[in-house]
Design a protein around this motif. Structure first.
Motif, PDB file in Angstrom:
ATOM      1  N   PRO A  40      15.029 -93.081 -62.440  1.00 53.92           N
ATOM      2  CA  PRO A  40      15.821 -93.979 -61.583  1.00 53.92           C
ATOM      3  C   PRO A  40      15.063 -94.485 -60.364  1.00 53.92           C
ATOM      4  N   ILE A  41      14.357 -93.567 -59.692  1.00 58.17           N
ATOM      5  CA  ILE A  41      13.641 -93.988 -58.483  1.00 58.17           C
ATOM      6  C   ILE A  41      12.468 -94.904 -58.834  1.00 58.17           C
ATOM      7  N   SER A  42      11.642 -94.476 -59.817  1.00 59.79           N
ATOM      8  CA  SER A  42      10.474 -95.291 -60.175  1.00 59.79           C
ATOM      9  C   SER A  42      10.892 -96.629 -60.779  1.00 59.79           C
ATOM     10  N   TRP A  43      11.955 -96.638 -61.597  1.00 57.56           N
ATOM     11  CA  TRP A  43      12.409 -97.895 -62.205  1.00 57.56           C
ATOM     12  C   TRP A  43      12.916 -98.854 -61.137  1.00 57.56           C
ATOM     13  N   ALA A  44      13.695 -98.342 -60.194  1.00 59.10           N
ATOM     14  CA  ALA A  44      14.204 -99.211 -59.126  1.00 59.10           C
ATOM     15  C   ALA A  44      13.063 -99.782 -58.297  1.00 59.10           C
ATOM     16  N   GLY A  45      12.060 -98.928 -57.984  1.00 62.01           N
ATOM     17  CA  GLY A  45      10.930 -99.401 -57.186  1.00 62.01           C
ATOM     18  C   GLY A  45      10.109-100.451 -57.912  1.00 62.01           C
ATOM     19  N   MET A  46       9.840-100.219 -59.203  1.00 60.41           N
ATOM     20  CA  MET A  46       9.037-101.174 -59.958  1.00 60.41           C
ATOM     21  C   MET A  46       9.799-102.474 -60.203  1.00 60.41           C
ATOM     22  N   ARG A  47      11.086-102.367 -60.457  1.00 59.52           N
ATOM     23  CA  ARG A  47      11.888-103.580 -60.682  1.00 59.52           C
ATOM     24  C   ARG A  47      11.902-104.438 -59.431  1.00 59.52           C
ATOM     25  N   TRP A  48      12.062-103.798 -58.294  1.00 55.80           N
ATOM     26  CA  TRP A  48      12.048-104.534 -57.026  1.00 55.80           C
ATOM     27  C   TRP A  48      10.690-105.196 -56.806  1.00 55.80           C
ATOM     28  N   TYR A  49       9.616-104.462 -57.133  1.00 56.69           N
ATOM     29  CA  TYR A  49       8.266-104.978 -56.908  1.00 56.69           C
ATOM     30  C   TYR A  49       7.943-106.132 -57.858  1.00 56.69           C
ATOM     31  N   LEU A  50       8.178-105.934 -59.160  1.00 59.77           N
ATOM     32  CA  LEU A  50       7.798-106.941 -60.145  1.00 59.77           C
ATOM     33  C   LEU A  50       8.598-108.232 -59.986  1.00 59.77           C
TER      34      LEU A  50
ATOM     35  N   LEU B  29       9.824 -84.777 -59.255  1.00 57.24           N
ATOM     36  CA  LEU B  29      11.184 -84.473 -59.725  1.00 57.24           C
ATOM     37  C   LEU B  29      11.164 -84.023 -61.183  1.00 57.24           C
ATOM     38  N   SER B  30      10.310 -84.613 -62.011  1.00 52.33           N
ATOM     39  CA  SER B  30      10.263 -84.248 -63.433  1.00 52.33           C
ATOM     40  C   SER B  30       9.773 -82.817 -63.617  1.00 52.33           C
ATOM     41  N   THR B  31       8.665 -82.475 -62.929  1.00 46.12           N
ATOM     42  CA  THR B  31       8.123 -81.119 -63.063  1.00 46.12           C
ATOM     43  C   THR B  31       9.118 -80.086 -62.550  1.00 46.12           C
ATOM     44  N   ALA B  32       9.780 -80.399 -61.425  1.00 45.93           N
ATOM     45  CA  ALA B  32      10.784 -79.464 -60.887  1.00 45.93           C
ATOM     46  C   ALA B  32      11.918 -79.268 -61.889  1.00 45.93           C
ATOM     47  N   ALA B  33      12.331 -80.361 -62.537  1.00 45.41           N
ATOM     48  CA  ALA B  33      13.412 -80.262 -63.520  1.00 45.41           C
ATOM     49  C   ALA B  33      12.983 -79.423 -64.725  1.00 45.41           C
ATOM     50  N   VAL B  34      11.728 -79.572 -65.185  1.00 44.56           N
ATOM     51  CA  VAL B  34      11.215 -78.777 -66.310  1.00 44.56           C
ATOM     52  C   VAL B  34      11.217 -77.297 -65.966  1.00 44.56           C
ATOM     53  N   LEU B  35      10.755 -76.942 -64.768  1.00 49.62           N
ATOM     54  CA  LEU B  35      10.703 -75.530 -64.365  1.00 49.62           C
ATOM     55  C   LEU B  35      12.103 -74.933 -64.242  1.00 49.62           C
TER      56      LEU B  35
ATOM     57  N   LEU C  22      13.575 -84.278 -71.872  1.00 48.68           N
ATOM     58  CA  LEU C  22      14.567 -85.087 -71.163  1.00 48.68           C
ATOM     59  C   LEU C  22      14.434 -84.953 -69.641  1.00 48.68           C
ATOM     60  N   CYS C  23      13.770 -83.885 -69.188  1.00 49.21           N
ATOM     61  CA  CYS C  23      13.594 -83.697 -67.741  1.00 49.21           C
ATOM     62  C   CYS C  23      12.734 -84.806 -67.130  1.00 49.21           C
ATOM     63  N   LEU C  24      11.931 -85.447 -67.978  1.00 48.27           N
ATOM     64  CA  LEU C  24      11.105 -86.553 -67.465  1.00 48.27           C
ATOM     65  C   LEU C  24      11.970 -87.687 -66.922  1.00 48.27           C
ATOM     66  N   LEU C  25      13.210 -87.769 -67.429  1.00 48.82           N
ATOM     67  CA  LEU C  25      14.096 -88.840 -66.970  1.00 48.82           C
ATOM     68  C   LEU C  25      14.490 -88.666 -65.504  1.00 48.82           C
ATOM     69  N   ALA C  26      14.253 -87.493 -64.943  1.00 49.65           N
ATOM     70  CA  ALA C  26      14.645 -87.258 -63.547  1.00 49.65           C
ATOM     71  C   ALA C  26      13.947 -88.211 -62.586  1.00 49.65           C
ATOM     72  N   SER C  27      12.726 -88.626 -62.941  1.00 51.18           N
ATOM     73  CA  SER C  27      11.975 -89.510 -62.041  1.00 51.18           C
ATOM     74  C   SER C  27      12.199 -90.988 -62.342  1.00 51.18           C
TER      75      SER C  27
ATOM     76  N   SER D   7       4.262 -82.296 -68.132  1.00 55.43           N
ATOM     77  CA  SER D   7       5.063 -83.160 -67.258  1.00 55.43           C
ATOM     78  C   SER D   7       4.274 -83.582 -66.033  1.00 55.43           C
ATOM     79  N   ARG D   8       3.396 -82.664 -65.583  1.00 53.20           N
ATOM     80  CA  ARG D   8       2.553 -83.024 -64.441  1.00 53.20           C
ATOM     81  C   ARG D   8       1.402 -83.919 -64.889  1.00 53.20           C
ATOM     82  N   GLN D   9       0.836 -83.598 -66.083  1.00 50.01           N
ATOM     83  CA  GLN D   9      -0.263 -84.415 -66.579  1.00 50.01           C
ATOM     84  C   GLN D   9       0.179 -85.837 -66.905  1.00 50.01           C
TER      85      GLN D   9
END
Length: 585
Positions: free
Chosen positions: A179-189, A264-270, A172-177, A294-296
């Motif tokens: 909001p930012i990536s989704w907002a950026g991609m939505r704006w771009y696409l 953000l995801s890797t930091a959340a996992v650690l 679930l820590c992967l979800l940390a990244s 998470s990094r891979q």
């Protein structure tokens, strides 16, 4: 520059259909590529999992032999992954090349099938840009872009599955990244497709303007239009620059946004993993493996998102390529047999280019089957436009034209081309063998038929070709002069065997003696067919059954040579002037 008459662009549904249709051409290779990449991905998962086992073994004080055994498995998985990665890349590359070849061939066939009026209205630059720039971009889509996206997507899914298996909570820590990536991609696409379509269209505009400027350089200089053409060129280049700058602006916001979200995801996992480890909920090896995964997982996702920019360009190019393909596919099949006799009836035909004045005005005439009609008149009289109307390239804005009793406007272009053949003074020699150049008109013609057609039009130069029909002409191989190119064009007419033949100054590039010989030879071959000859040499008109005189878009005289001489009108004046010039020579 107005783009109202640009060639069409496929919509999203048509583009998606074209995409999947291309894949269906190579189902077997798709399956092989998927298998190799699945095995590569499966082997790649083993390495981080066994690394976690090694960490747990060391923490538990396991023997070195136990650690070594797991290390051997880890190294073996890396080797297996490398082998299947190479095989998967090869299979995807082969798949991309085959699909690219399929699309290129379809595009060329569809471009050649376009109605001439549509291709001309679209502009040289638009079709040229789709051929030179868009088709290679589509090839990139299938050859390079998709294999990387597919392979990285498979890896990301596998890494995600491994994390879920180890610890759903840490996954679930992967979800940390997100909001930012989704907002950026939505704006771009939301902006990318329109931005890249505009970029491709503005590039076509630049090509159109620069090509026209180069081709008309002498005319521009003669009339002192350099500043005007420079202004037009600067405007089109400015539009292209602004379109490119806009897509660069989109990328400049998207990529930094994505890069900022991954850590953000890797930091959340650690952080969470450390807490759970001290609580005894997970082992140190699980935390280490999930942190690595998470990094891979960020690398394939980052690669996919980075390729999104290239894929947006490629799908915009596919929309433009498919626009040409859809146009050719939209033509209905002609279910009725073609007329077998070549009666041509023109009733009250009017035609104007765009919103301009009529260049053909109220032309009415009837041409009997098998009749040879010569059309003469001064430059700009509307002769070539009338030829295009009878050939079905353009349709009259008023009135109608019938061939064999059938209205040309009701027939699809493919049927009109089989019925009526138009030969102009502008001929193209393709960079291929003489055989392939001739078989454009008759794909199944035998070598004897091809040689006979060349002999019929008096192509004596063919005897000097070192490899006969296999001789490669055009381009840098063996350039044919204008007369030889015209012989090829006339030989195609012989092979096409149409009901009606229109010769629009088709022998103007030949010297008078060669032209006379070619016309006499064609006269024998075209016996029984309806022939309309746009004539600039009066001996051509003299040989015709009847002569039509056009002036300022109107039919002013029609009759036999002797009848028109008796009327002492425009034709009589031209004839006596021509005889006087010949006597003076």
């Amino acid at each position: 520059m107005s783009t109202e008459k640009r060639l069409p662009v496929a919509d999203r549904r048509q583009t998606r259909r074209a995409f999947w249709r291309a894949f269906r051409q190579e189902k077997g290779l798709v399956a092989v590529a998927f298998l190799f990449n699945a095995l590569s991905t499966g082997a790649a998962i083993v390495a981080p999992l066994y690394l976690g086992y090694i960490v747990d073994d060391i923490a538990a004080g396991a023997s070195m032999s136990t650690v070594d055994d797991k290390a051997v498995v880890l190294l073996a998985s890396i080797a297996v992954s490398a082998v299947f990665t190479w095989l998967g890349t090869w299979a995807l590359g082969m798949l991309g090349e085959r699909i690219s070849a399929y699309l290129r061939e379809r595009f060329i066939d569809s471009s050649l099938a376009l109605p001439l009026s549509v291709a001309e209205a679209g502009g040289t630059g638009d079709l040229l840009t789709r051929t030179v720039n868009d088709v290679p971009l589509v090839a990139f889509l299938f050859r390079d872009g998709l294999n990387r996206v597919a392979f990285n997507g498979m890896k990301a899914a596998a890494y995600l599955g491994a994390m879920l298996w180890l610890s759903p909570l840490l996954t679930l820590c992967l979800l940390a990244s997100v909001p930012i990536s989704w907002a950026g991609m939505r704006w771009y696409l939301k902006r990318a497709r329109d931005g890249y379509l505009k970029e491709r269209a503005s590039e076509a505009e630049v090509s159109e303007v620069l090509t026209g400027t180069a081709e008309g350089a002498r005319t521009t200089e003669s009339y002192g239009l350099q500043r005007r053409r420079t202004a037009v060129a600067e405007e089109s280049v400015g539009n292209f620059y602004r379109a490119n700058r806009y897509t660069l602006y989109l990328r400049s916001w998207m990529f930094p946004t994505l890069d900022a979200s991954y850590p953000l995801s890797t930091a959340a996992v650690l952080l969470l993993g450390g807490y759970l480890y001290f609580q005894g909920s997970v082992s140190l090896g699980v935390v280490a493996t999930c942190a690595i995964l998470s990094r891979q997982i960020s690398y394939p996702i980052d690669s996919i998102l980075m390729w999104i920019e290239g894929l947006q360009k490629a799908f915009a190019a596919l929309s433009r390529v498919e626009g040409v393909l859809v146009m050719s596919e939209d033509e209905p099949e002609y279910g009725r047999p073609l007329p077998s006799e070549g009666t041509v009836e023109i009733a009250g035909a009017h035609y104007a280019y765009g919103d301009g004045p009529d260049v053909v005005s109220d032309v009415t005439m009837s041409i009997a089957a098998g009749e040879h009609l010569a059309v003469i008149g001064p430059s700009g009289a509307g002769k070539s436009t009338l030829a295009r109307l009878v050939a079905g390239i353009d349709h009259p804005r008023a009135g109608e034209i019938r061939v064999g009793g059938t209205d040309l406007a009701e027939m699809p272009m493919s049927a009109r081309r089989r019925l009526v053949t138009l030969v102009t003074q502008d001929n193209h020699v393709f960079h291929t063998s003489i055989r392939d150049n001739l078989r454009l008109a008759a794909p199944h013609a035998g070598d004897d038929d091809l040689k006979e057609a060349l002999a019929t039009v008096g192509a004596e130069w063919f005897d000097d070709m070192p490899d006969g029909l296999d001789t490669v002409v055009g381009g840098t191989e063996r350039e044919l002069d204008a007369a030889a190119a015209q012989h090829l064009s006339l030989a195609r007419v012989v092979l096409a065997d149409p009901v009606v033949v229109i010769l629009d100054e088709a022998t103007s590039m030949l010297n008078p003696q060669s032209a006379r010989t070619a016309e006499q030879s064609l006269g024998q071959v075209l016996e029984g067919r309806t022939v309309i000859a746009i004539a600039h040499r009066l001996h051509t008109a003299h040989d015709a059954d009847r002569i039509a005189v056009m002036e300022e878009g109107r039919l002013t005289e029609i009759g036999t040579h002797d009848e028109l001489l008796e009327r002492e009108g425009a034709y009589s004046s031209l004839w006596h002037t021509w005889l006087g010039d010949r006597a003076a020579v």
